[in-house]
Design an enzyme around this catalytic site. Structure first.
Site, PDB file in Angstrom:
ATOM      1  N   HIS A  82      14.067   1.878   2.769  1.00  0.00           N
ATOM      2  CA  HIS A  82      12.897   1.207   2.180  1.00  0.00           C
ATOM      3  C   HIS A  82      12.508   1.920   0.903  1.00  0.00           C
ATOM      4  O   HIS A  82      12.393   3.141   0.877  1.00  0.00           O
ATOM      5  CB  HIS A  82      11.715   1.239   3.155  1.00  0.00           C
ATOM      6  CG  HIS A  82      10.497   0.595   2.574  1.00  0.00           C
ATOM      7  ND1 HIS A  82      10.291  -0.768   2.628  1.00  0.00           N
ATOM      8  CD2 HIS A  82       9.458   1.108   1.866  1.00  0.00           C
ATOM      9  CE1 HIS A  82       9.171  -1.059   1.998  1.00  0.00           C
ATOM     10  NE2 HIS A  82       8.636   0.068   1.524  1.00  0.00           N
ATOM     11  N   ASP A 161      -0.392  -6.464   9.148  1.00  0.00           N
ATOM     12  CA  ASP A 161      -0.184  -5.928   7.794  1.00  0.00           C
ATOM     13  C   ASP A 161      -0.205  -7.056   6.762  1.00  0.00           C
ATOM     14  O   ASP A 161      -0.762  -6.911   5.677  1.00  0.00           O
ATOM     15  CB  ASP A 161       1.140  -5.167   7.688  1.00  0.00           C
ATOM     16  CG  ASP A 161       1.391  -4.759   6.242  1.00  0.00           C
ATOM     17  OD1 ASP A 161       0.595  -3.965   5.719  1.00  0.00           O
ATOM     18  OD2 ASP A 161       2.331  -5.282   5.621  1.00  0.00           O
ATOM     19  N   ARG A 168      -6.062  -6.135   0.579  1.00  0.00           N
ATOM     20  CA  ARG A 168      -6.054  -4.861  -0.168  1.00  0.00           C
ATOM     21  C   ARG A 168      -5.651  -5.100  -1.616  1.00  0.00           C
ATOM     22  O   ARG A 168      -6.199  -4.473  -2.544  1.00  0.00           O
ATOM     23  CB  ARG A 168      -5.078  -3.871   0.491  1.00  0.00           C
ATOM     24  CG  ARG A 168      -5.598  -3.326   1.800  1.00  0.00           C
ATOM     25  CD  ARG A 168      -4.489  -2.602   2.551  1.00  0.00           C
ATOM     26  NE  ARG A 168      -3.917  -1.538   1.756  1.00  0.00           N
ATOM     27  CZ  ARG A 168      -2.616  -1.208   1.762  1.00  0.00           C
ATOM     28  NH1 ARG A 168      -1.762  -1.848   2.539  1.00  0.00           N
ATOM     29  NH2 ARG A 168      -2.183  -0.226   1.008  1.00  0.00           N
ATOM     30  N   SER A 183       1.140   0.418   6.485  1.00  0.00           N
ATOM     31  CA  SER A 183       1.677  -0.858   6.022  1.00  0.00           C
ATOM     32  C   SER A 183       3.212  -0.813   6.000  1.00  0.00           C
ATOM     33  O   SER A 183       3.890  -1.682   6.556  1.00  0.00           O
ATOM     34  CB  SER A 183       1.113  -1.136   4.617  1.00  0.00           C
ATOM     35  OG  SER A 183       1.798  -2.177   3.995  1.00  0.00           O
ATOM     36  N   LYS A 187       6.077  -2.249   9.317  1.00  0.00           N
ATOM     37  CA  LYS A 187       7.140  -3.240   9.094  1.00  0.00           C
ATOM     38  C   LYS A 187       8.513  -2.645   9.416  1.00  0.00           C
ATOM     39  O   LYS A 187       9.377  -3.302   9.989  1.00  0.00           O
ATOM     40  CB  LYS A 187       7.095  -3.736   7.639  1.00  0.00           C
ATOM     41  CG  LYS A 187       5.913  -4.667   7.387  1.00  0.00           C
ATOM     42  CD  LYS A 187       5.777  -5.064   5.940  1.00  0.00           C
ATOM     43  CE  LYS A 187       5.293  -3.933   5.091  1.00  0.00           C
ATOM     44  NZ  LYS A 187       4.573  -4.301   3.874  1.00  0.00           N
TER      45      LYS A 187
END
Ligand code: URA
Length: 433
Positions: A82, A161, A168, A183, A187
């Protein structure tokens, strides 16, 4: 339990209990807590933060708020990566087939562009025919047969999220470490991979502006992932200028193919080899240096490029584009930006360059907008390069001729100049094992 009391408690700097965190996540998912109370709580967290236990609980309940993909049949071989976001980032397009060609299983869910940053799913969709929506059955079947599948996140992946992120984004509450950690990690945990490598970017194109901030973020994510039984490591990488030379969608895919074919060298390849080394280290249980050497060999032998073509074909993409990237349609309008002076490029503001690509049509102005796959920027010169007045700096591509003047001015504004060659910055600042 009343949400107003939870907001007040956090506003006063107290830690929330497990029951209170579960109440907030449940109420976020089922819609029973209204937007204004959620955003008030997020703002209280921005000012008062959360301790490690609260952050871990928030992450866990958010991960459990929707579907959880079961990749246990692949064990530690299932590996994900990620990135916290960047400009010109096309590492997934290279790493997914590269790591799969070395024996890892890359069964991955990726996002679309956000703000000035690009998204892997938009890039992949620039390959004609490529499907980014698959049933979970197809997702697992392709992962078994080809070793690599990359699809868009389903609506049911960490829905808490999904709702919080939208709020946000428009209430100036993105930049709080507990909120970013929960967040991202909710995921990643829900997406199921047993081994996870985080690419935490730092600099003008990233959410984190200093190596110190990025290190705190990376260490917290690694700790939470480990506490949830995942193999974790994180790299802190440089995003102070765009990564590689291409920014956009189809342009980025063409550059990634260049790396896979062994035609493109430089920062992009370096970052990919470092990330691949870590991914292979976690999933094959080998030292990172061995993983890196294996990745290098796999690139050089052409096996990674072969796996890329197999992957594109498996997801319905037209493989002729992978064989001959000149088939990608060029944008209707283009302009070469020439250097207004002679000197060294001292800095390139990556966020501004990402916004220029957006102005040219490579990003979305609003949720749901179409993007122009051919729009973007090709950078001829990067930080540390010497250019003479009149030499090409970059080429802009767009379907909207009227955007070219402003885009050129904004691009030039994003550069700063020096008479002396600036000291080169590291590409990878550190690795957190
Ligand atoms: N990316 C995410 O998915 N969440 C954040 O909060 C920041 C970046």
């Amino acid at each position: 339990m009343r949400m107003v009391d939870i907001i007040h408690k956090k506003r006063m700097g107290e830690a929330l209990t497990e029951d209170e965190i579960r109440f907030v996540v449940n109420g976020t998912t089922d819609g029973s807590i209204p937007d204004y109370q959620l955003t008030a709580l997020c703002m209280a967290i921005v000012f008062q933060s959360m301790n490690d236990e609260e952050t871990a609980l928030l992450t866990r309940y958010m991960a459990e708020s929707g579907d959880q993909i079961d990749l246990s049949e692949f064990g530690d071989l299932s590996v994900d990566k990620h990135s916290t976001g960047g400009v010109g980032d096309k590492t997934t397009l290279i790493l997914a087939p590269l790591v799969a060609a070395c024996g890892g299983i890359v069964a991955k869910m990726s996002g679309r562009g956000l703000g000035h940053t690009g998204g892997t799913i938009d890039k992949l969709e620039s390959i004609p025919g490529f499907q980014t929506k698959e049933t979970i059955g197809m997702f697992l079947k392709q992962s078994r047969e080809v070793g690599v599948t990359v699809v868009g996140q389903t609506k049911e992946l960490a829905p808490a999220d999904r709702r919080l992120y939208v709020l946000r984004d428009v209430t100036a509450t993105v930049e709080a470490i507990p909120l970013i950690v929960s967040s991202i990690m909710s995921k990643k945990l829900a997406a199921g991979a047993h081994s996870i490598v985080l690419d935490v970017t730092v600099g003008s194109g990233a959410f984190m502006k200093t190596v110190e901030e990025a290190t705190v973020l990376a260490e917290k994510m690694v700790t939470i992932g480990r506490a949830c039984g995942r193999n974790m490591s994180a790299l802190i990488t440089n995003m102070d200028e765009p990564l590689g030379h291409a920014v956009g969608n189809a342009l980025v895919v063409q550059e990634a193919i260049g790396v896979l074919k062994g035609e493109v060298q430089g920062d992009l390849k370096e970052v990919c080899l470092a990330l691949a080394g870590e991914m292979l280290s976690l999933c094959l249980k080998i030292p990172p240096e061995k993983g890196r050497a294996m990745a290098e060999e796999t690139l050089e032998s052409g096996a990674a490029y072969k796996k890329f073509k197999e992957w594109i074909t498996a997801q319905g993409g037209d493989v002729r584009f992978a064989e001959d990237p000149s088939l990608f349609p060029e944008a209707a309008f283009s302009r070469v930006i020439r250097s207004p002076k002679s000197g060294y490029i001292e800095k390139m503001n990556a966020e501004r360059i990402g916004n220029v690509a957006g102005q040219l049509g490579a990003g979305r102005r609003q949720k749901g907008d179409d993007i122009d796959f051919a729009a973007g920027i090709y950078l001829y010169a990067k930080t540390g390069d010497h250019v003479k007045k009149g030499e090409p700096l970059a080429k802009l591509f767009t379907e909207h001729e009227e955007s070219l003047d402003d885009a050129e001015a904004a691009y030039l504004d994003a550069l700063s100049w020096s008479r002396k060659r600036p000291e080169p910055e590291p590409i990878v600042y550190k690795i957190i094992h």
